[in-house]
Enzyme design. Sequence first.
Site, PDB file in Angstrom:
ATOM      1  CG  HIS A 188       0.398   5.448  37.355  1.00 60.42           C
ATOM      2  ND1 HIS A 188      -0.560   5.693  38.447  1.00 60.42           N
ATOM      3  CD2 HIS A 188      -0.065   6.159  36.485  1.00 60.42           C
ATOM      4  CE1 HIS A 188      -1.268   6.745  38.216  1.00 60.42           C
ATOM      5  NE2 HIS A 188      -1.250   7.079  36.894  1.00 60.42           N
ATOM      6  CD  GLU A 196       3.130   9.169  34.999  1.00 61.83           C
ATOM      7  OE1 GLU A 196       2.748  10.213  35.316  1.00 61.83           O
ATOM      8  OE2 GLU A 196       2.596   8.154  34.714  1.00 61.83           O
TER       9      GLU A 196
END
Lengths: 426, 424
Positions: free
Chosen positions: A71, A74
């Site tokens: 995450h 990202e």
Amino acid sequence: MERNTEIIRSEQSGAECLHVKHQSGLDIYIMEMEGYHSSFALFGTKYGSINTRFRVKGEDTYTEVPEGIAHYLEHKLFENEDCDAFEKYARTGANANAYTSFDRTAYLFSCSEHFAESLEILLTFVQEPYFTPENVEKEQGIIAQEIRMNDDEPGWRVFFNMLRAMYHNHPVRIDIAGTVESIRKIDADLLYKCYHTFYNLHNMTLAVAGNVKADEVLALCDKLLRPCEDQGLEQLYADEPDTIVKNYVEDTLPVGAPIFNLGFKLRPLSGMELVRAELLTSTMLEVLLGPSSRLYNEMLEEGLINSEFEADAPFTGDGYFVLSCGGETQDSEAVRDRILEEIRRAQKDGFDQESFERIKRVHYGSMIRSLSSVEANASMMLNAYMAGVSPFSSIESLAEITYEDALQFLRDEVDPDRHVLSVVHS
Amino acid sequence: MKEITQDLGHGISLTRITEPKFTTNTLMVMMLVPVVPEKNAAYALAQSLLTQSCRRYPDNASMTIRLDEMYGASLNSSLSINGGVMQILISGSVIANRYALAGEDLLGDMTDLLLGCLFDPNVRDGAFDAGEYRIQRKELLDAIDAMINNKRGYALVRARQIAFRGEPDAYLVYGTREDVEKLDPASVYEAYLDLLRRAVIRVYCVGPEPCDGLPERLQEAFGKLTDRAPEALPYEAPSKPKPAPESFTEPMEVTQSKLVLAFKGENLPYEAFRLFSAVYGGTPFSMLFSNVREKMSLCYYCASRVIAGKNTLIVDSGVELANAEKAHEAILAQLDAMRRGEFSEELLENAKHSMVNSLRGIGDTPSSCISDAYERFYRPDGADVEERVQRYLSLTREDIIAVANALTEDTVYLMQQGGVHDGT
């Protein structure tokens, strides 16, 4: 550039899409949708929060990375050396975003004009990581606030508590964004390591749908994709026993009414076996617990549940398979007992075959309905790649599943004792 | 795409939008009345009672089975407030007839079902069925109680209550617990009959098939409503700015604080106000996103939005309590910068691209077709998509600076982490 192309058709719906195995290693799916103004593109990798231990060809040992790093990556990939990807998209008007889940990360945009320019931005920035100690450090405050926001979300909390009470070791039990503590261990070197391992085009897909032309998409792919070697990625998951950790977990948070999730741990499956199992279980759960079922209406009438109660879509992935339902109730243990009783009764006596056929019809309708949506079609193609099956495999398999298959699955695969009740109350 | 609007009589219109690319048919009945806060709870109950059962399918189970038989057709209702207008929607959606496996007339079936819900509801002796009423009443009370579950949404509701105190918009769209508890099956049915008399009613049908025979069926059904007295609709219900900003802090047992600011202004032009919001905080390249989130790393979200019909802009953010004041100052500093014209030409142009991109995507979903047709109905100029695009493109930085200077801070709401909520 050399391409292997195939047209994939759905006999049931008449829809079709193009699949290209690009020389760069990337799997590309394109659905041209006549009459649409908008387009939707997803560039995704098989990399999510569960991919925490891995190695590639030539490495003897597995690398273990902090929770939440997929995450974090990202977030950071949007920042290139010259500027932020959002700034580039801003010039085309596209609406851009990204998401990380348990088993994937996807970068996306939707637009109604300047599609080619936006696709060029997408294909470029995802292939150009730029991590520095300073820009990695800067993101910690933002992600810590995202984690705190999720901590205050009762639905998120009740679901993750259920997973933690269900899985002993599998990383599906960790929060997608990690914890405020775990993200402090993330640095630029680790991000590069993960990037070069998982953002290999052999591990990725591009799915586009809507007002697009296949030739235009493929020409841009030829120009922008950088061919890479398949690295022979291997992942290691800790052994996960069939058993659950504990049957009950509770937590407190300000909520209007107590909320709950009731989940069942099943044997993990993959490929077409999983597609079939998802159809069987979602149909079966709807028959047993859905709004037309006897049990649902009895509990509604008694005030034990309200219409927030629903059976969830099967939660599945690499090494996990959970059937669950949830909602609001003042007496979650009574709801749990009634559901367990109903499942045991159905295992013994079967369930209503006519309802099973009716719910199959509902699934068919839902799949036809989603063919109107540019976003749903792109997501359907991305999901198929991630599951290692063909697009339209769900709608084609739906026609083949039977009541007998469902009953057999219920008897063989669902163990009512392997349940977890998770509750959040004030 | 082909669009035809026709009068069904008694102030009721039908708009048919034929779009071959869709795989579903959608039928929507929109009822519009001026907001009267005391009636919100009755309308909230009525809309759910109308779609959960009807005389032919008198309970949740039989209604769900009927919808399942129609390939999982959906039957929904909702209510919302837009300016001074309460909008009550009853809609059904079903896959197009060409996908029916046994050649069923699904659009015809959906029309029957929807008209049955509206004109032959589950009513006995002038009151909604008592059993169904009990269930829907509990549903509504649960929904009111559960508002607190979504902390971001709850903070926005609380900020609106303070910003619009004394105005209809300060009330909850579903009413309060006390409002619901005062109602009964007969009074809710009476409120529904009154709604049918007083509402401006617009019917929309969107799908790939031309809906032959639909106007006649609707005409026959709605023709029964002879005692009609639709009221004028106050779409613009401007909110008076407070002489000085009002601050309100609410402690709660949460790990992240929520800061919500309301700004108000007078005579804010429609397109310029929305473009201002896109530049200020409505996009992921806006002033608030680039500075408060990206440069200062203060929060995960910090965004602005326009409250339609209320000349009001809301900014909301999730922050650490220790950073709340800093975030507040940063949000105001970005507004000051815009007042001085300190934003780039590129940012303005990019915001225009974003607005145009959204507008030109209209028509790709049945709901956007209906929203667009409705917007053309209620906005006095009736501008179509291309005209609206041109209006955005012709705006100048002076137009945006003028909006920034017209706005003043009105309300500051803080949900303070670490406290204990007193349940009010």
